[in-house]
Design a protein around this motif. Structure first.
Motif, PDB file in Angstrom:
ATOM      1  N   ILE A 172       0.677  -1.100  -0.099  1.00 22.56           N
ATOM      2  CA  ILE A 172       0.040  -0.028  -0.108  1.00 22.56           C
ATOM      3  C   ILE A 172       0.714   1.359  -0.041  1.00 22.56           C
ATOM      4  N   GLY A 173       0.992   1.787  -1.281  1.00 26.90           N
ATOM      5  CA  GLY A 173       2.045   2.880  -1.285  1.00 26.90           C
ATOM      6  C   GLY A 173       1.367   4.233  -1.417  1.00 26.90           C
ATOM      7  N   GLY A 174      -0.002   4.311  -1.637  1.00 22.07           N
ATOM      8  CA  GLY A 174      -0.907   5.344  -1.745  1.00 22.07           C
ATOM      9  C   GLY A 174      -2.037   5.371  -0.789  1.00 22.07           C
ATOM     10  N   ALA A 175      -2.811   6.304  -0.872  1.00 20.47           N
ATOM     11  CA  ALA A 175      -4.186   6.137  -0.094  1.00 20.47           C
ATOM     12  C   ALA A 175      -4.927   4.868  -0.539  1.00 20.47           C
ATOM     13  N   ALA A 176      -5.719   4.278   0.703  1.00 22.52           N
ATOM     14  CA  ALA A 176      -6.390   3.155   0.306  1.00 22.52           C
ATOM     15  C   ALA A 176      -7.610   3.550   1.234  1.00 22.52           C
ATOM     16  N   LEU A 177      -8.398   3.974   0.622  1.00 24.99           N
ATOM     17  CA  LEU A 177      -9.965   4.551   1.328  1.00 24.99           C
ATOM     18  C   LEU A 177     -11.073   3.643   0.897  1.00 24.99           C
ATOM     19  N   ALA A 219       2.447  -1.271   4.420  1.00 26.71           N
ATOM     20  CA  ALA A 219       2.071   0.135   3.966  1.00 26.71           C
ATOM     21  C   ALA A 219       3.317   1.238   4.132  1.00 26.71           C
ATOM     22  N   ALA A 220       3.510   2.211   3.504  1.00 30.11           N
ATOM     23  CA  ALA A 220       3.977   3.646   3.668  1.00 30.11           C
ATOM     24  C   ALA A 220       3.728   4.079   4.928  1.00 30.11           C
ATOM     25  N   ASP A 221       4.711   4.529   5.597  1.00 33.05           N
ATOM     26  CA  ASP A 221       4.052   5.408   7.023  1.00 33.05           C
ATOM     27  C   ASP A 221       3.301   6.528   6.717  1.00 33.05           C
ATOM     28  N   GLU A 222       3.272   7.083   5.576  1.00 30.47           N
ATOM     29  CA  GLU A 222       2.572   8.195   5.360  1.00 30.47           C
ATOM     30  C   GLU A 222       1.432   8.356   4.927  1.00 30.47           C
ATOM     31  N   ILE A 223       0.885   7.078   4.243  1.00 31.90           N
ATOM     32  CA  ILE A 223      -0.272   6.999   3.279  1.00 31.90           C
ATOM     33  C   ILE A 223      -1.276   6.713   4.430  1.00 31.90           C
ATOM     34  N   ARG A 225       7.826   5.862   3.117  1.00 35.70           N
ATOM     35  CA  ARG A 225       7.651   5.414   1.461  1.00 35.70           C
ATOM     36  C   ARG A 225       8.803   5.218   0.771  1.00 35.70           C
ATOM     37  N   GLU A 226       9.955   5.850   0.789  1.00 35.33           N
ATOM     38  CA  GLU A 226      11.098   5.363   0.144  1.00 35.33           C
ATOM     39  C   GLU A 226      11.567   4.097   0.086  1.00 35.33           C
ATOM     40  N   ARG A 227      11.071   3.397   1.246  1.00 34.87           N
ATOM     41  CA  ARG A 227      11.759   1.855   1.562  1.00 34.87           C
ATOM     42  C   ARG A 227      10.613   0.886   0.949  1.00 34.87           C
TER      43      ARG A 227
END
Length: 253
Positions: free
Chosen positions: A103-108, A123-127, A184-186
């Motif tokens: 999950i690299g972007g919003a999952a809503l 998941a990315a921390d920021e999403i 996200r970069e990882r």
């Protein structure tokens, strides 16, 4: 809509339906065909589901749902739509191999419900992840009320469903919604590492282990039936009709 790449024993499936991987009946047909084709093969052990878009998946097409408000039986139309996509999601959930959502972007909404069908999630921390449907007068109808509750318990599920408030990836990990979160970069490298490690394990053991985990709480399909039937009826309510229309207007302005 999808790109398939075999990397060793990993079947990497990239959702690529611009701009937001909208989930529709057409999308469901294509995804089911892809899953059926993969299930007939024996050259892979892990399905790695990811997205080429800025979001993981945006969920249901609200413009399409809005168009059903004036139908003769909007509740029946929405109920049928929910039922068809529930079947697609169950197809992913029932795969005999291990599934991992990156999950690299919003999952809503339906996007998070899609990820919840996978065995594992990173998941990315920021999403942002969440189930915002109650905010527009509907409910998470693609298994969200059922899978999330079984995964994290009633209290945390109630927080996400009843508040309609999203959380970030790091918080989702702390709550047990995803099993890993990284900057996200990882993310891409970490997701590939997880998939490759599992793909190196004995497939027969993975299959049996997954089946046994899935047997926990088996036989309780009533919740999915209620999602379909009660979720369809919500399209009859003025609150849902007004809020969906307002949301579409805001998005298009």
């Amino acid at each position: 809509m999808f790109e398939l790449n075999l990397r060793g024993r990993v079947a990497e499936v990239t959702m690529c339906r611009p701009p937001v991987n909208a989930i529709s009946e057409e999308w469901g047909v294509a995804f089911t065909e892809l899953l059926d084709g993969l299930d007939a093969r024996d050259d892979w052990s892990v399905l790695h589901l990811r997205s080429s878009q800025k979001v993981f998946a945006a969920g249901a097409d609200l413009a399409q749902i809005q168009s059903w408000i004036t139908a003769e039986r909007p509740d029946a139309t929405l109920s049928s739509y929910i039922g068809k996509l529930q079947a697609v999601y169950r197809r992913l959930e029932s795969l005999s191999r291990v599934t991992l959502a990156e999950i690299g972007g919003a999952a809503l909404g339906g996007g998070l419900e899609l990820a919840l069908c996978c065995d594992l999630r990173v998941a990315a921390d920021e999403i942002k992840v969440g189930l915002p449907e109650v905010g527009i007068g509907l409910i998470p109808g693609l298994g969200g009320t059922q899978r999330l509750t079984r995964l994290v318990g009633r209290g945390t599920a109630a927080r996400l469903v009843l508040s309609a408030e999203p959380v970030d990836g790091a918080s989702a990990c702390a709550l047990g919604i995803v099993q890993w979160s990284v900057p996200r970069e990882r993310l891409a490298a970490e997701a590939a590492r997880i998939a490759d490690r599992i793909a190196g394990l004995p497939l027969p053991a993975l299959k049996v282990a997954k089946e046994l985990i899935g047997a926990h709480g088996a036989g309780h399909d009533a919740g999915y039936t209620l999602e379909r039937e009660l979720g369809g009826r919500l399209l009859l309510t003025p609150e849902a009709q007004q809020r969906i229309t307002a949301f579409i207007q805001r998005r298009s302005s």
